[in-house]
Design a protein around this motif. Structure first.
Motif, PDB file in Angstrom:
ATOM      1  N   ASN A  36       0.857  -1.188   0.000  1.00 14.62           N
ATOM      2  CA  ASN A  36       0.000   0.000   0.000  1.00 14.62           C
ATOM      3  C   ASN A  36       0.894   1.239   0.000  1.00 14.62           C
ATOM      4  O   ASN A  36       2.116   1.149   0.158  1.00 14.62           O
ATOM      5  CB  ASN A  36      -0.965   0.005   1.204  1.00 14.62           C
ATOM      6  N   GLY A  37       0.270   2.387  -0.167  1.00 15.40           N
ATOM      7  CA  GLY A  37       1.028   3.623  -0.281  1.00 15.40           C
ATOM      8  C   GLY A  37       1.804   3.978   0.969  1.00 15.40           C
ATOM      9  O   GLY A  37       2.912   4.521   0.893  1.00 15.40           O
ATOM     10  N   HIS A  38       1.231   3.687   2.146  1.00 12.43           N
ATOM     11  CA  HIS A  38       1.898   4.041   3.395  1.00 12.43           C
ATOM     12  C   HIS A  38       3.178   3.223   3.594  1.00 12.43           C
ATOM     13  O   HIS A  38       4.203   3.751   4.045  1.00 12.43           O
ATOM     14  CB  HIS A  38       0.952   3.834   4.578  1.00 12.43           C
ATOM     15  N   GLU A  39       3.128   1.939   3.265  1.00 14.64           N
ATOM     16  CA  GLU A  39       4.346   1.123   3.337  1.00 14.64           C
ATOM     17  C   GLU A  39       5.390   1.639   2.350  1.00 14.64           C
ATOM     18  O   GLU A  39       6.587   1.712   2.668  1.00 14.64           O
ATOM     19  CB  GLU A  39       4.016  -0.343   3.020  1.00 14.64           C
ATOM     20  N   ALA A  40       4.931   1.988   1.150  1.00 15.58           N
ATOM     21  CA  ALA A  40       5.863   2.493   0.134  1.00 15.58           C
ATOM     22  C   ALA A  40       6.558   3.766   0.613  1.00 15.58           C
ATOM     23  O   ALA A  40       7.764   3.942   0.410  1.00 15.58           O
ATOM     24  CB  ALA A  40       5.108   2.757  -1.170  1.00 15.58           C
ATOM     25  N   LEU A  41       5.806   4.647   1.287  1.00 13.71           N
ATOM     26  CA  LEU A  41       6.405   5.886   1.795  1.00 13.71           C
ATOM     27  C   LEU A  41       7.489   5.598   2.822  1.00 13.71           C
ATOM     28  O   LEU A  41       8.509   6.296   2.877  1.00 13.71           O
ATOM     29  CB  LEU A  41       5.329   6.782   2.404  1.00 13.71           C
ATOM     30  N   ASP A  42       7.287   4.591   3.653  1.00 13.74           N
ATOM     31  CA  ASP A  42       8.316   4.234   4.638  1.00 13.74           C
ATOM     32  C   ASP A  42       9.621   3.844   3.937  1.00 13.74           C
ATOM     33  O   ASP A  42      10.707   4.240   4.362  1.00 13.74           O
ATOM     34  CB  ASP A  42       7.841   3.082   5.528  1.00 13.74           C
ATOM     35  N   TYR A  43       9.517   3.046   2.875  1.00 16.48           N
ATOM     36  CA  TYR A  43      10.726   2.668   2.138  1.00 16.48           C
ATOM     37  C   TYR A  43      11.375   3.891   1.496  1.00 16.48           C
ATOM     38  O   TYR A  43      12.607   4.039   1.495  1.00 16.48           O
ATOM     39  CB  TYR A  43      10.388   1.634   1.063  1.00 16.48           C
ATOM     40  N   LEU A  44      10.562   4.771   0.951  1.00 21.20           N
ATOM     41  CA  LEU A  44      11.100   5.980   0.323  1.00 21.20           C
ATOM     42  C   LEU A  44      11.799   6.876   1.338  1.00 21.20           C
ATOM     43  O   LEU A  44      12.789   7.533   1.029  1.00 21.20           O
ATOM     44  CB  LEU A  44       9.964   6.754  -0.359  1.00 21.20           C
ATOM     45  N   ARG A  45      11.282   6.905   2.557  1.00 19.35           N
ATOM     46  CA  ARG A  45      11.889   7.731   3.602  1.00 19.35           C
ATOM     47  C   ARG A  45      13.197   7.142   4.112  1.00 19.35           C
ATOM     48  O   ARG A  45      14.121   7.875   4.478  1.00 19.35           O
ATOM     49  CB  ARG A  45      10.913   7.868   4.774  1.00 19.35           C
ATOM     50  N   MET A  46      13.274   5.830   4.156  1.00 21.68           N
ATOM     51  CA  MET A  46      14.399   5.179   4.843  1.00 21.68           C
ATOM     52  C   MET A  46      15.460   4.617   3.908  1.00 21.68           C
ATOM     53  O   MET A  46      16.591   4.405   4.326  1.00 21.68           O
ATOM     54  CB  MET A  46      13.868   4.048   5.731  1.00 21.68           C
ATOM     55  N   GLU A  47      15.111   4.360   2.656  1.00 28.20           N
ATOM     56  CA  GLU A  47      16.045   3.702   1.744  1.00 28.20           C
ATOM     57  C   GLU A  47      16.381   4.621   0.568  1.00 28.20           C
ATOM     58  O   GLU A  47      15.647   5.556   0.266  1.00 28.20           O
ATOM     59  CB  GLU A  47      15.450   2.385   1.216  1.00 28.20           C
ATOM     60  N   ASP A  48      17.483   4.321  -0.106  1.00 26.85           N
ATOM     61  CA  ASP A  48      17.867   5.071  -1.304  1.00 26.85           C
ATOM     62  C   ASP A  48      17.196   4.430  -2.515  1.00 26.85           C
ATOM     63  O   ASP A  48      17.752   3.523  -3.138  1.00 26.85           O
ATOM     64  CB  ASP A  48      19.391   5.074  -1.470  1.00 26.85           C
TER      65      ASP A  48
END
Length: 441
Positions: A36-48
């Motif tokens: 989902n979008g919220h999980e995707a945002l976590d990866y975008l915030r934490m990973e390159d």
């Protein structure tokens, strides 16, 4: 090596695309999967993340909103949209946000891989050595020199008193219709230290200025209505315009779009020309008669770099100029910035467990741009904003884990995560052990 994030609420789609990428021969480092979008945002915030592949329809947060949030966080992240429906409005918004492709399901393996290769290839343009770069620029500059007369007229549009007469007539003569305008200024090598250190002569400085102008024109492409031109004092200027239909269209906030453009400009000029630059952009006003005011706003925004020399993109509206009769003192700057951070901390402490909390939401509550809030927050607290959110969530989840009988899915729900599995991944990354391992200690 590249890292790709796949966001789709259909597990089979995620698995299929992941397997396809793993056997593609592409130089990949990691493939992350979000449901989902919220999980995707976590990866975008934490990973390159280099490339986001996202479905349009994903429950609470659709792919367009995810792409918008991704561009706020990291404007240079490439994106490919996939959808089961060929919806013109979605496709138009996706392209406006910089999507490299819009694929309609079902699509073939080679079609998908061609799209991914194309997106990654645009991130891999080699930066030539200085002499090679100057040689290429000389050749290109001689072939496509900007029209000096038009450049002069465009610069006159941004001056309060000029020979251009009526601003609306002058703008129309230059192909600008508006009626909504904003101005972006890019100052190359503020202070001149880099050009001097590299021994650039005046003509070569001019070539670098024109190269930056080409980057701006290529970045904005055909999807935006604009006029880009070189200006005095090692600057390039961009007049952005919207007609009534474009300005009133539903979608992304226009100031956020300007922020994305400005930060992408800074990223690309720094990367491809290897020269420092500072960018200021104005508010949006209706009427060509306000173009001189917008140009002055962009100029004032650039002045912030004197107080924040480790920050390079500034929005005029982030500083409350109307509170001061003259340019604010350093003490007044600091007082205002401290208040912004304090309000953000207070808001996050009250809402950290809210599902779908975003940097954009916190920034809107503070009436500043996400870019400026993110910079100030890190400068004042030592943590970026989302690291602070995760810190609060993880501390609360540990307390609930060790001192209550709540189950993992209940704790995940209480601290703002939709998926217990995703919560466990974040927990293990933060503490170095899973929730069950901590509970058993």
């Amino acid at each position: 090596m590249y890292s790709i994030l796949i966001a789709d609420d259909e597990p089979l789609i995620c698995k299929g695309l992941s397997n396809l990428l793993q056997t593609s021969g592409l130089d990949l480092n990691h493939i992350y999967i979000a449901h989902n979008g919220h999980e995707a945002l976590d990866y975008l915030r934490m990973e390159d993340i280099d490339l986001l592949v996202t479905d349009i329809q994903m429950g609470e947060m659709n792919g367009i909103e995810l792409m918008h949030q991704a561009k706020i966080l990291k404007p240079w992240v490439q994106a490919i949209i996939i959808s089961a429906h060929e919806t013109f409005q979605y496709a138009q918004l996706a392209i406006r946000l910089g999507a490299k492709d819009y694929l309609i399901k079902p699509f073939g393996s080679e079609q998908f891989l061609d799209s991914v290769r194309s997106a990654l290839l645009q991130m891999s343009k080699p930066v030539p050595a200085q002499e090679e770069l100057l040689s290429q620029l000389r050749e290109h500059f001689q072939m496509q020199s900007p029209d000096p007369a038009k450049t002069q007229e465009l610069n006159l549009l941004l001056q309060e008193r000029s020979a251009s007469g009526d601003k609306a007539e002058a703008a129309a003569r230059l192909g600008l219709r508006g009626p909504y305008y904003a101005v972006i200024r890019v100052r190359l090598d503020p202070g001149g230290e880099a050009f001097a250190a590299r021994g650039f002569r005046d003509g070569e400085v001019r070539l670098m200025q024109y190269a930056a102008l080409n980057i701006a024109s290529e970045l904005l492409g055909r999807e935006w209505s604009f006029a880009a031109f070189d200006s005095p004092d090692r600057e390039i200027s961009v007049i952005m315009e919207w007609d009534e239909a474009a300005y009133g269209a539903a979608g992304v906030d226009k100031i956020s779009q300007l922020d994305m453009i400005a930060r992408s400009l800074h990223h690309n000029i720094s990367k491809y020309l290897n020269i420092p630059c500072v960018i200021g952009f104005s508010q949006i006003l209706r009427g060509a008669e306000f173009l001189p005011l917008l140009g002055e706003q962009a100029r004032k925004a650039i002045l912030w770099n004197r107080n924040h020399q480790d920050h390079f993109v500034f929005y005029y509206g982030d500083m409350k100029w109307n509170l001061y009769n003259e340019e604010p003192t350093e003490e007044e700057w600091n007082e205002q910035n401290n208040a912004i951070v304090e309000r953000a901390v207070e808001y996050i402490q009250r809402h950290y467990a809210q599902k779908g909390l975003t940097l954009n939401e916190v920034a809107q509550r503070n009436h500043v741009s996400p870019n400026y809030l993110s910079y100030l927050f890190k400068k004042h607290t030592g943590l970026n904003l989302w690291e602070y959110v995760i810190k609060l969530r993880m501390e609360e989840s540990r307390r609930l884990l060790l001192h209550t009988d709540l189950r993992r899915y209940e704790i995940a729900e209480k601290v703002g995560y939709e998926s217990p599995e995703h919560f466990s991944k974040i927990f293990k990354k933060y503490f170095g052990m899973s929730p069950s391992e901590m509970k058993g200690k």
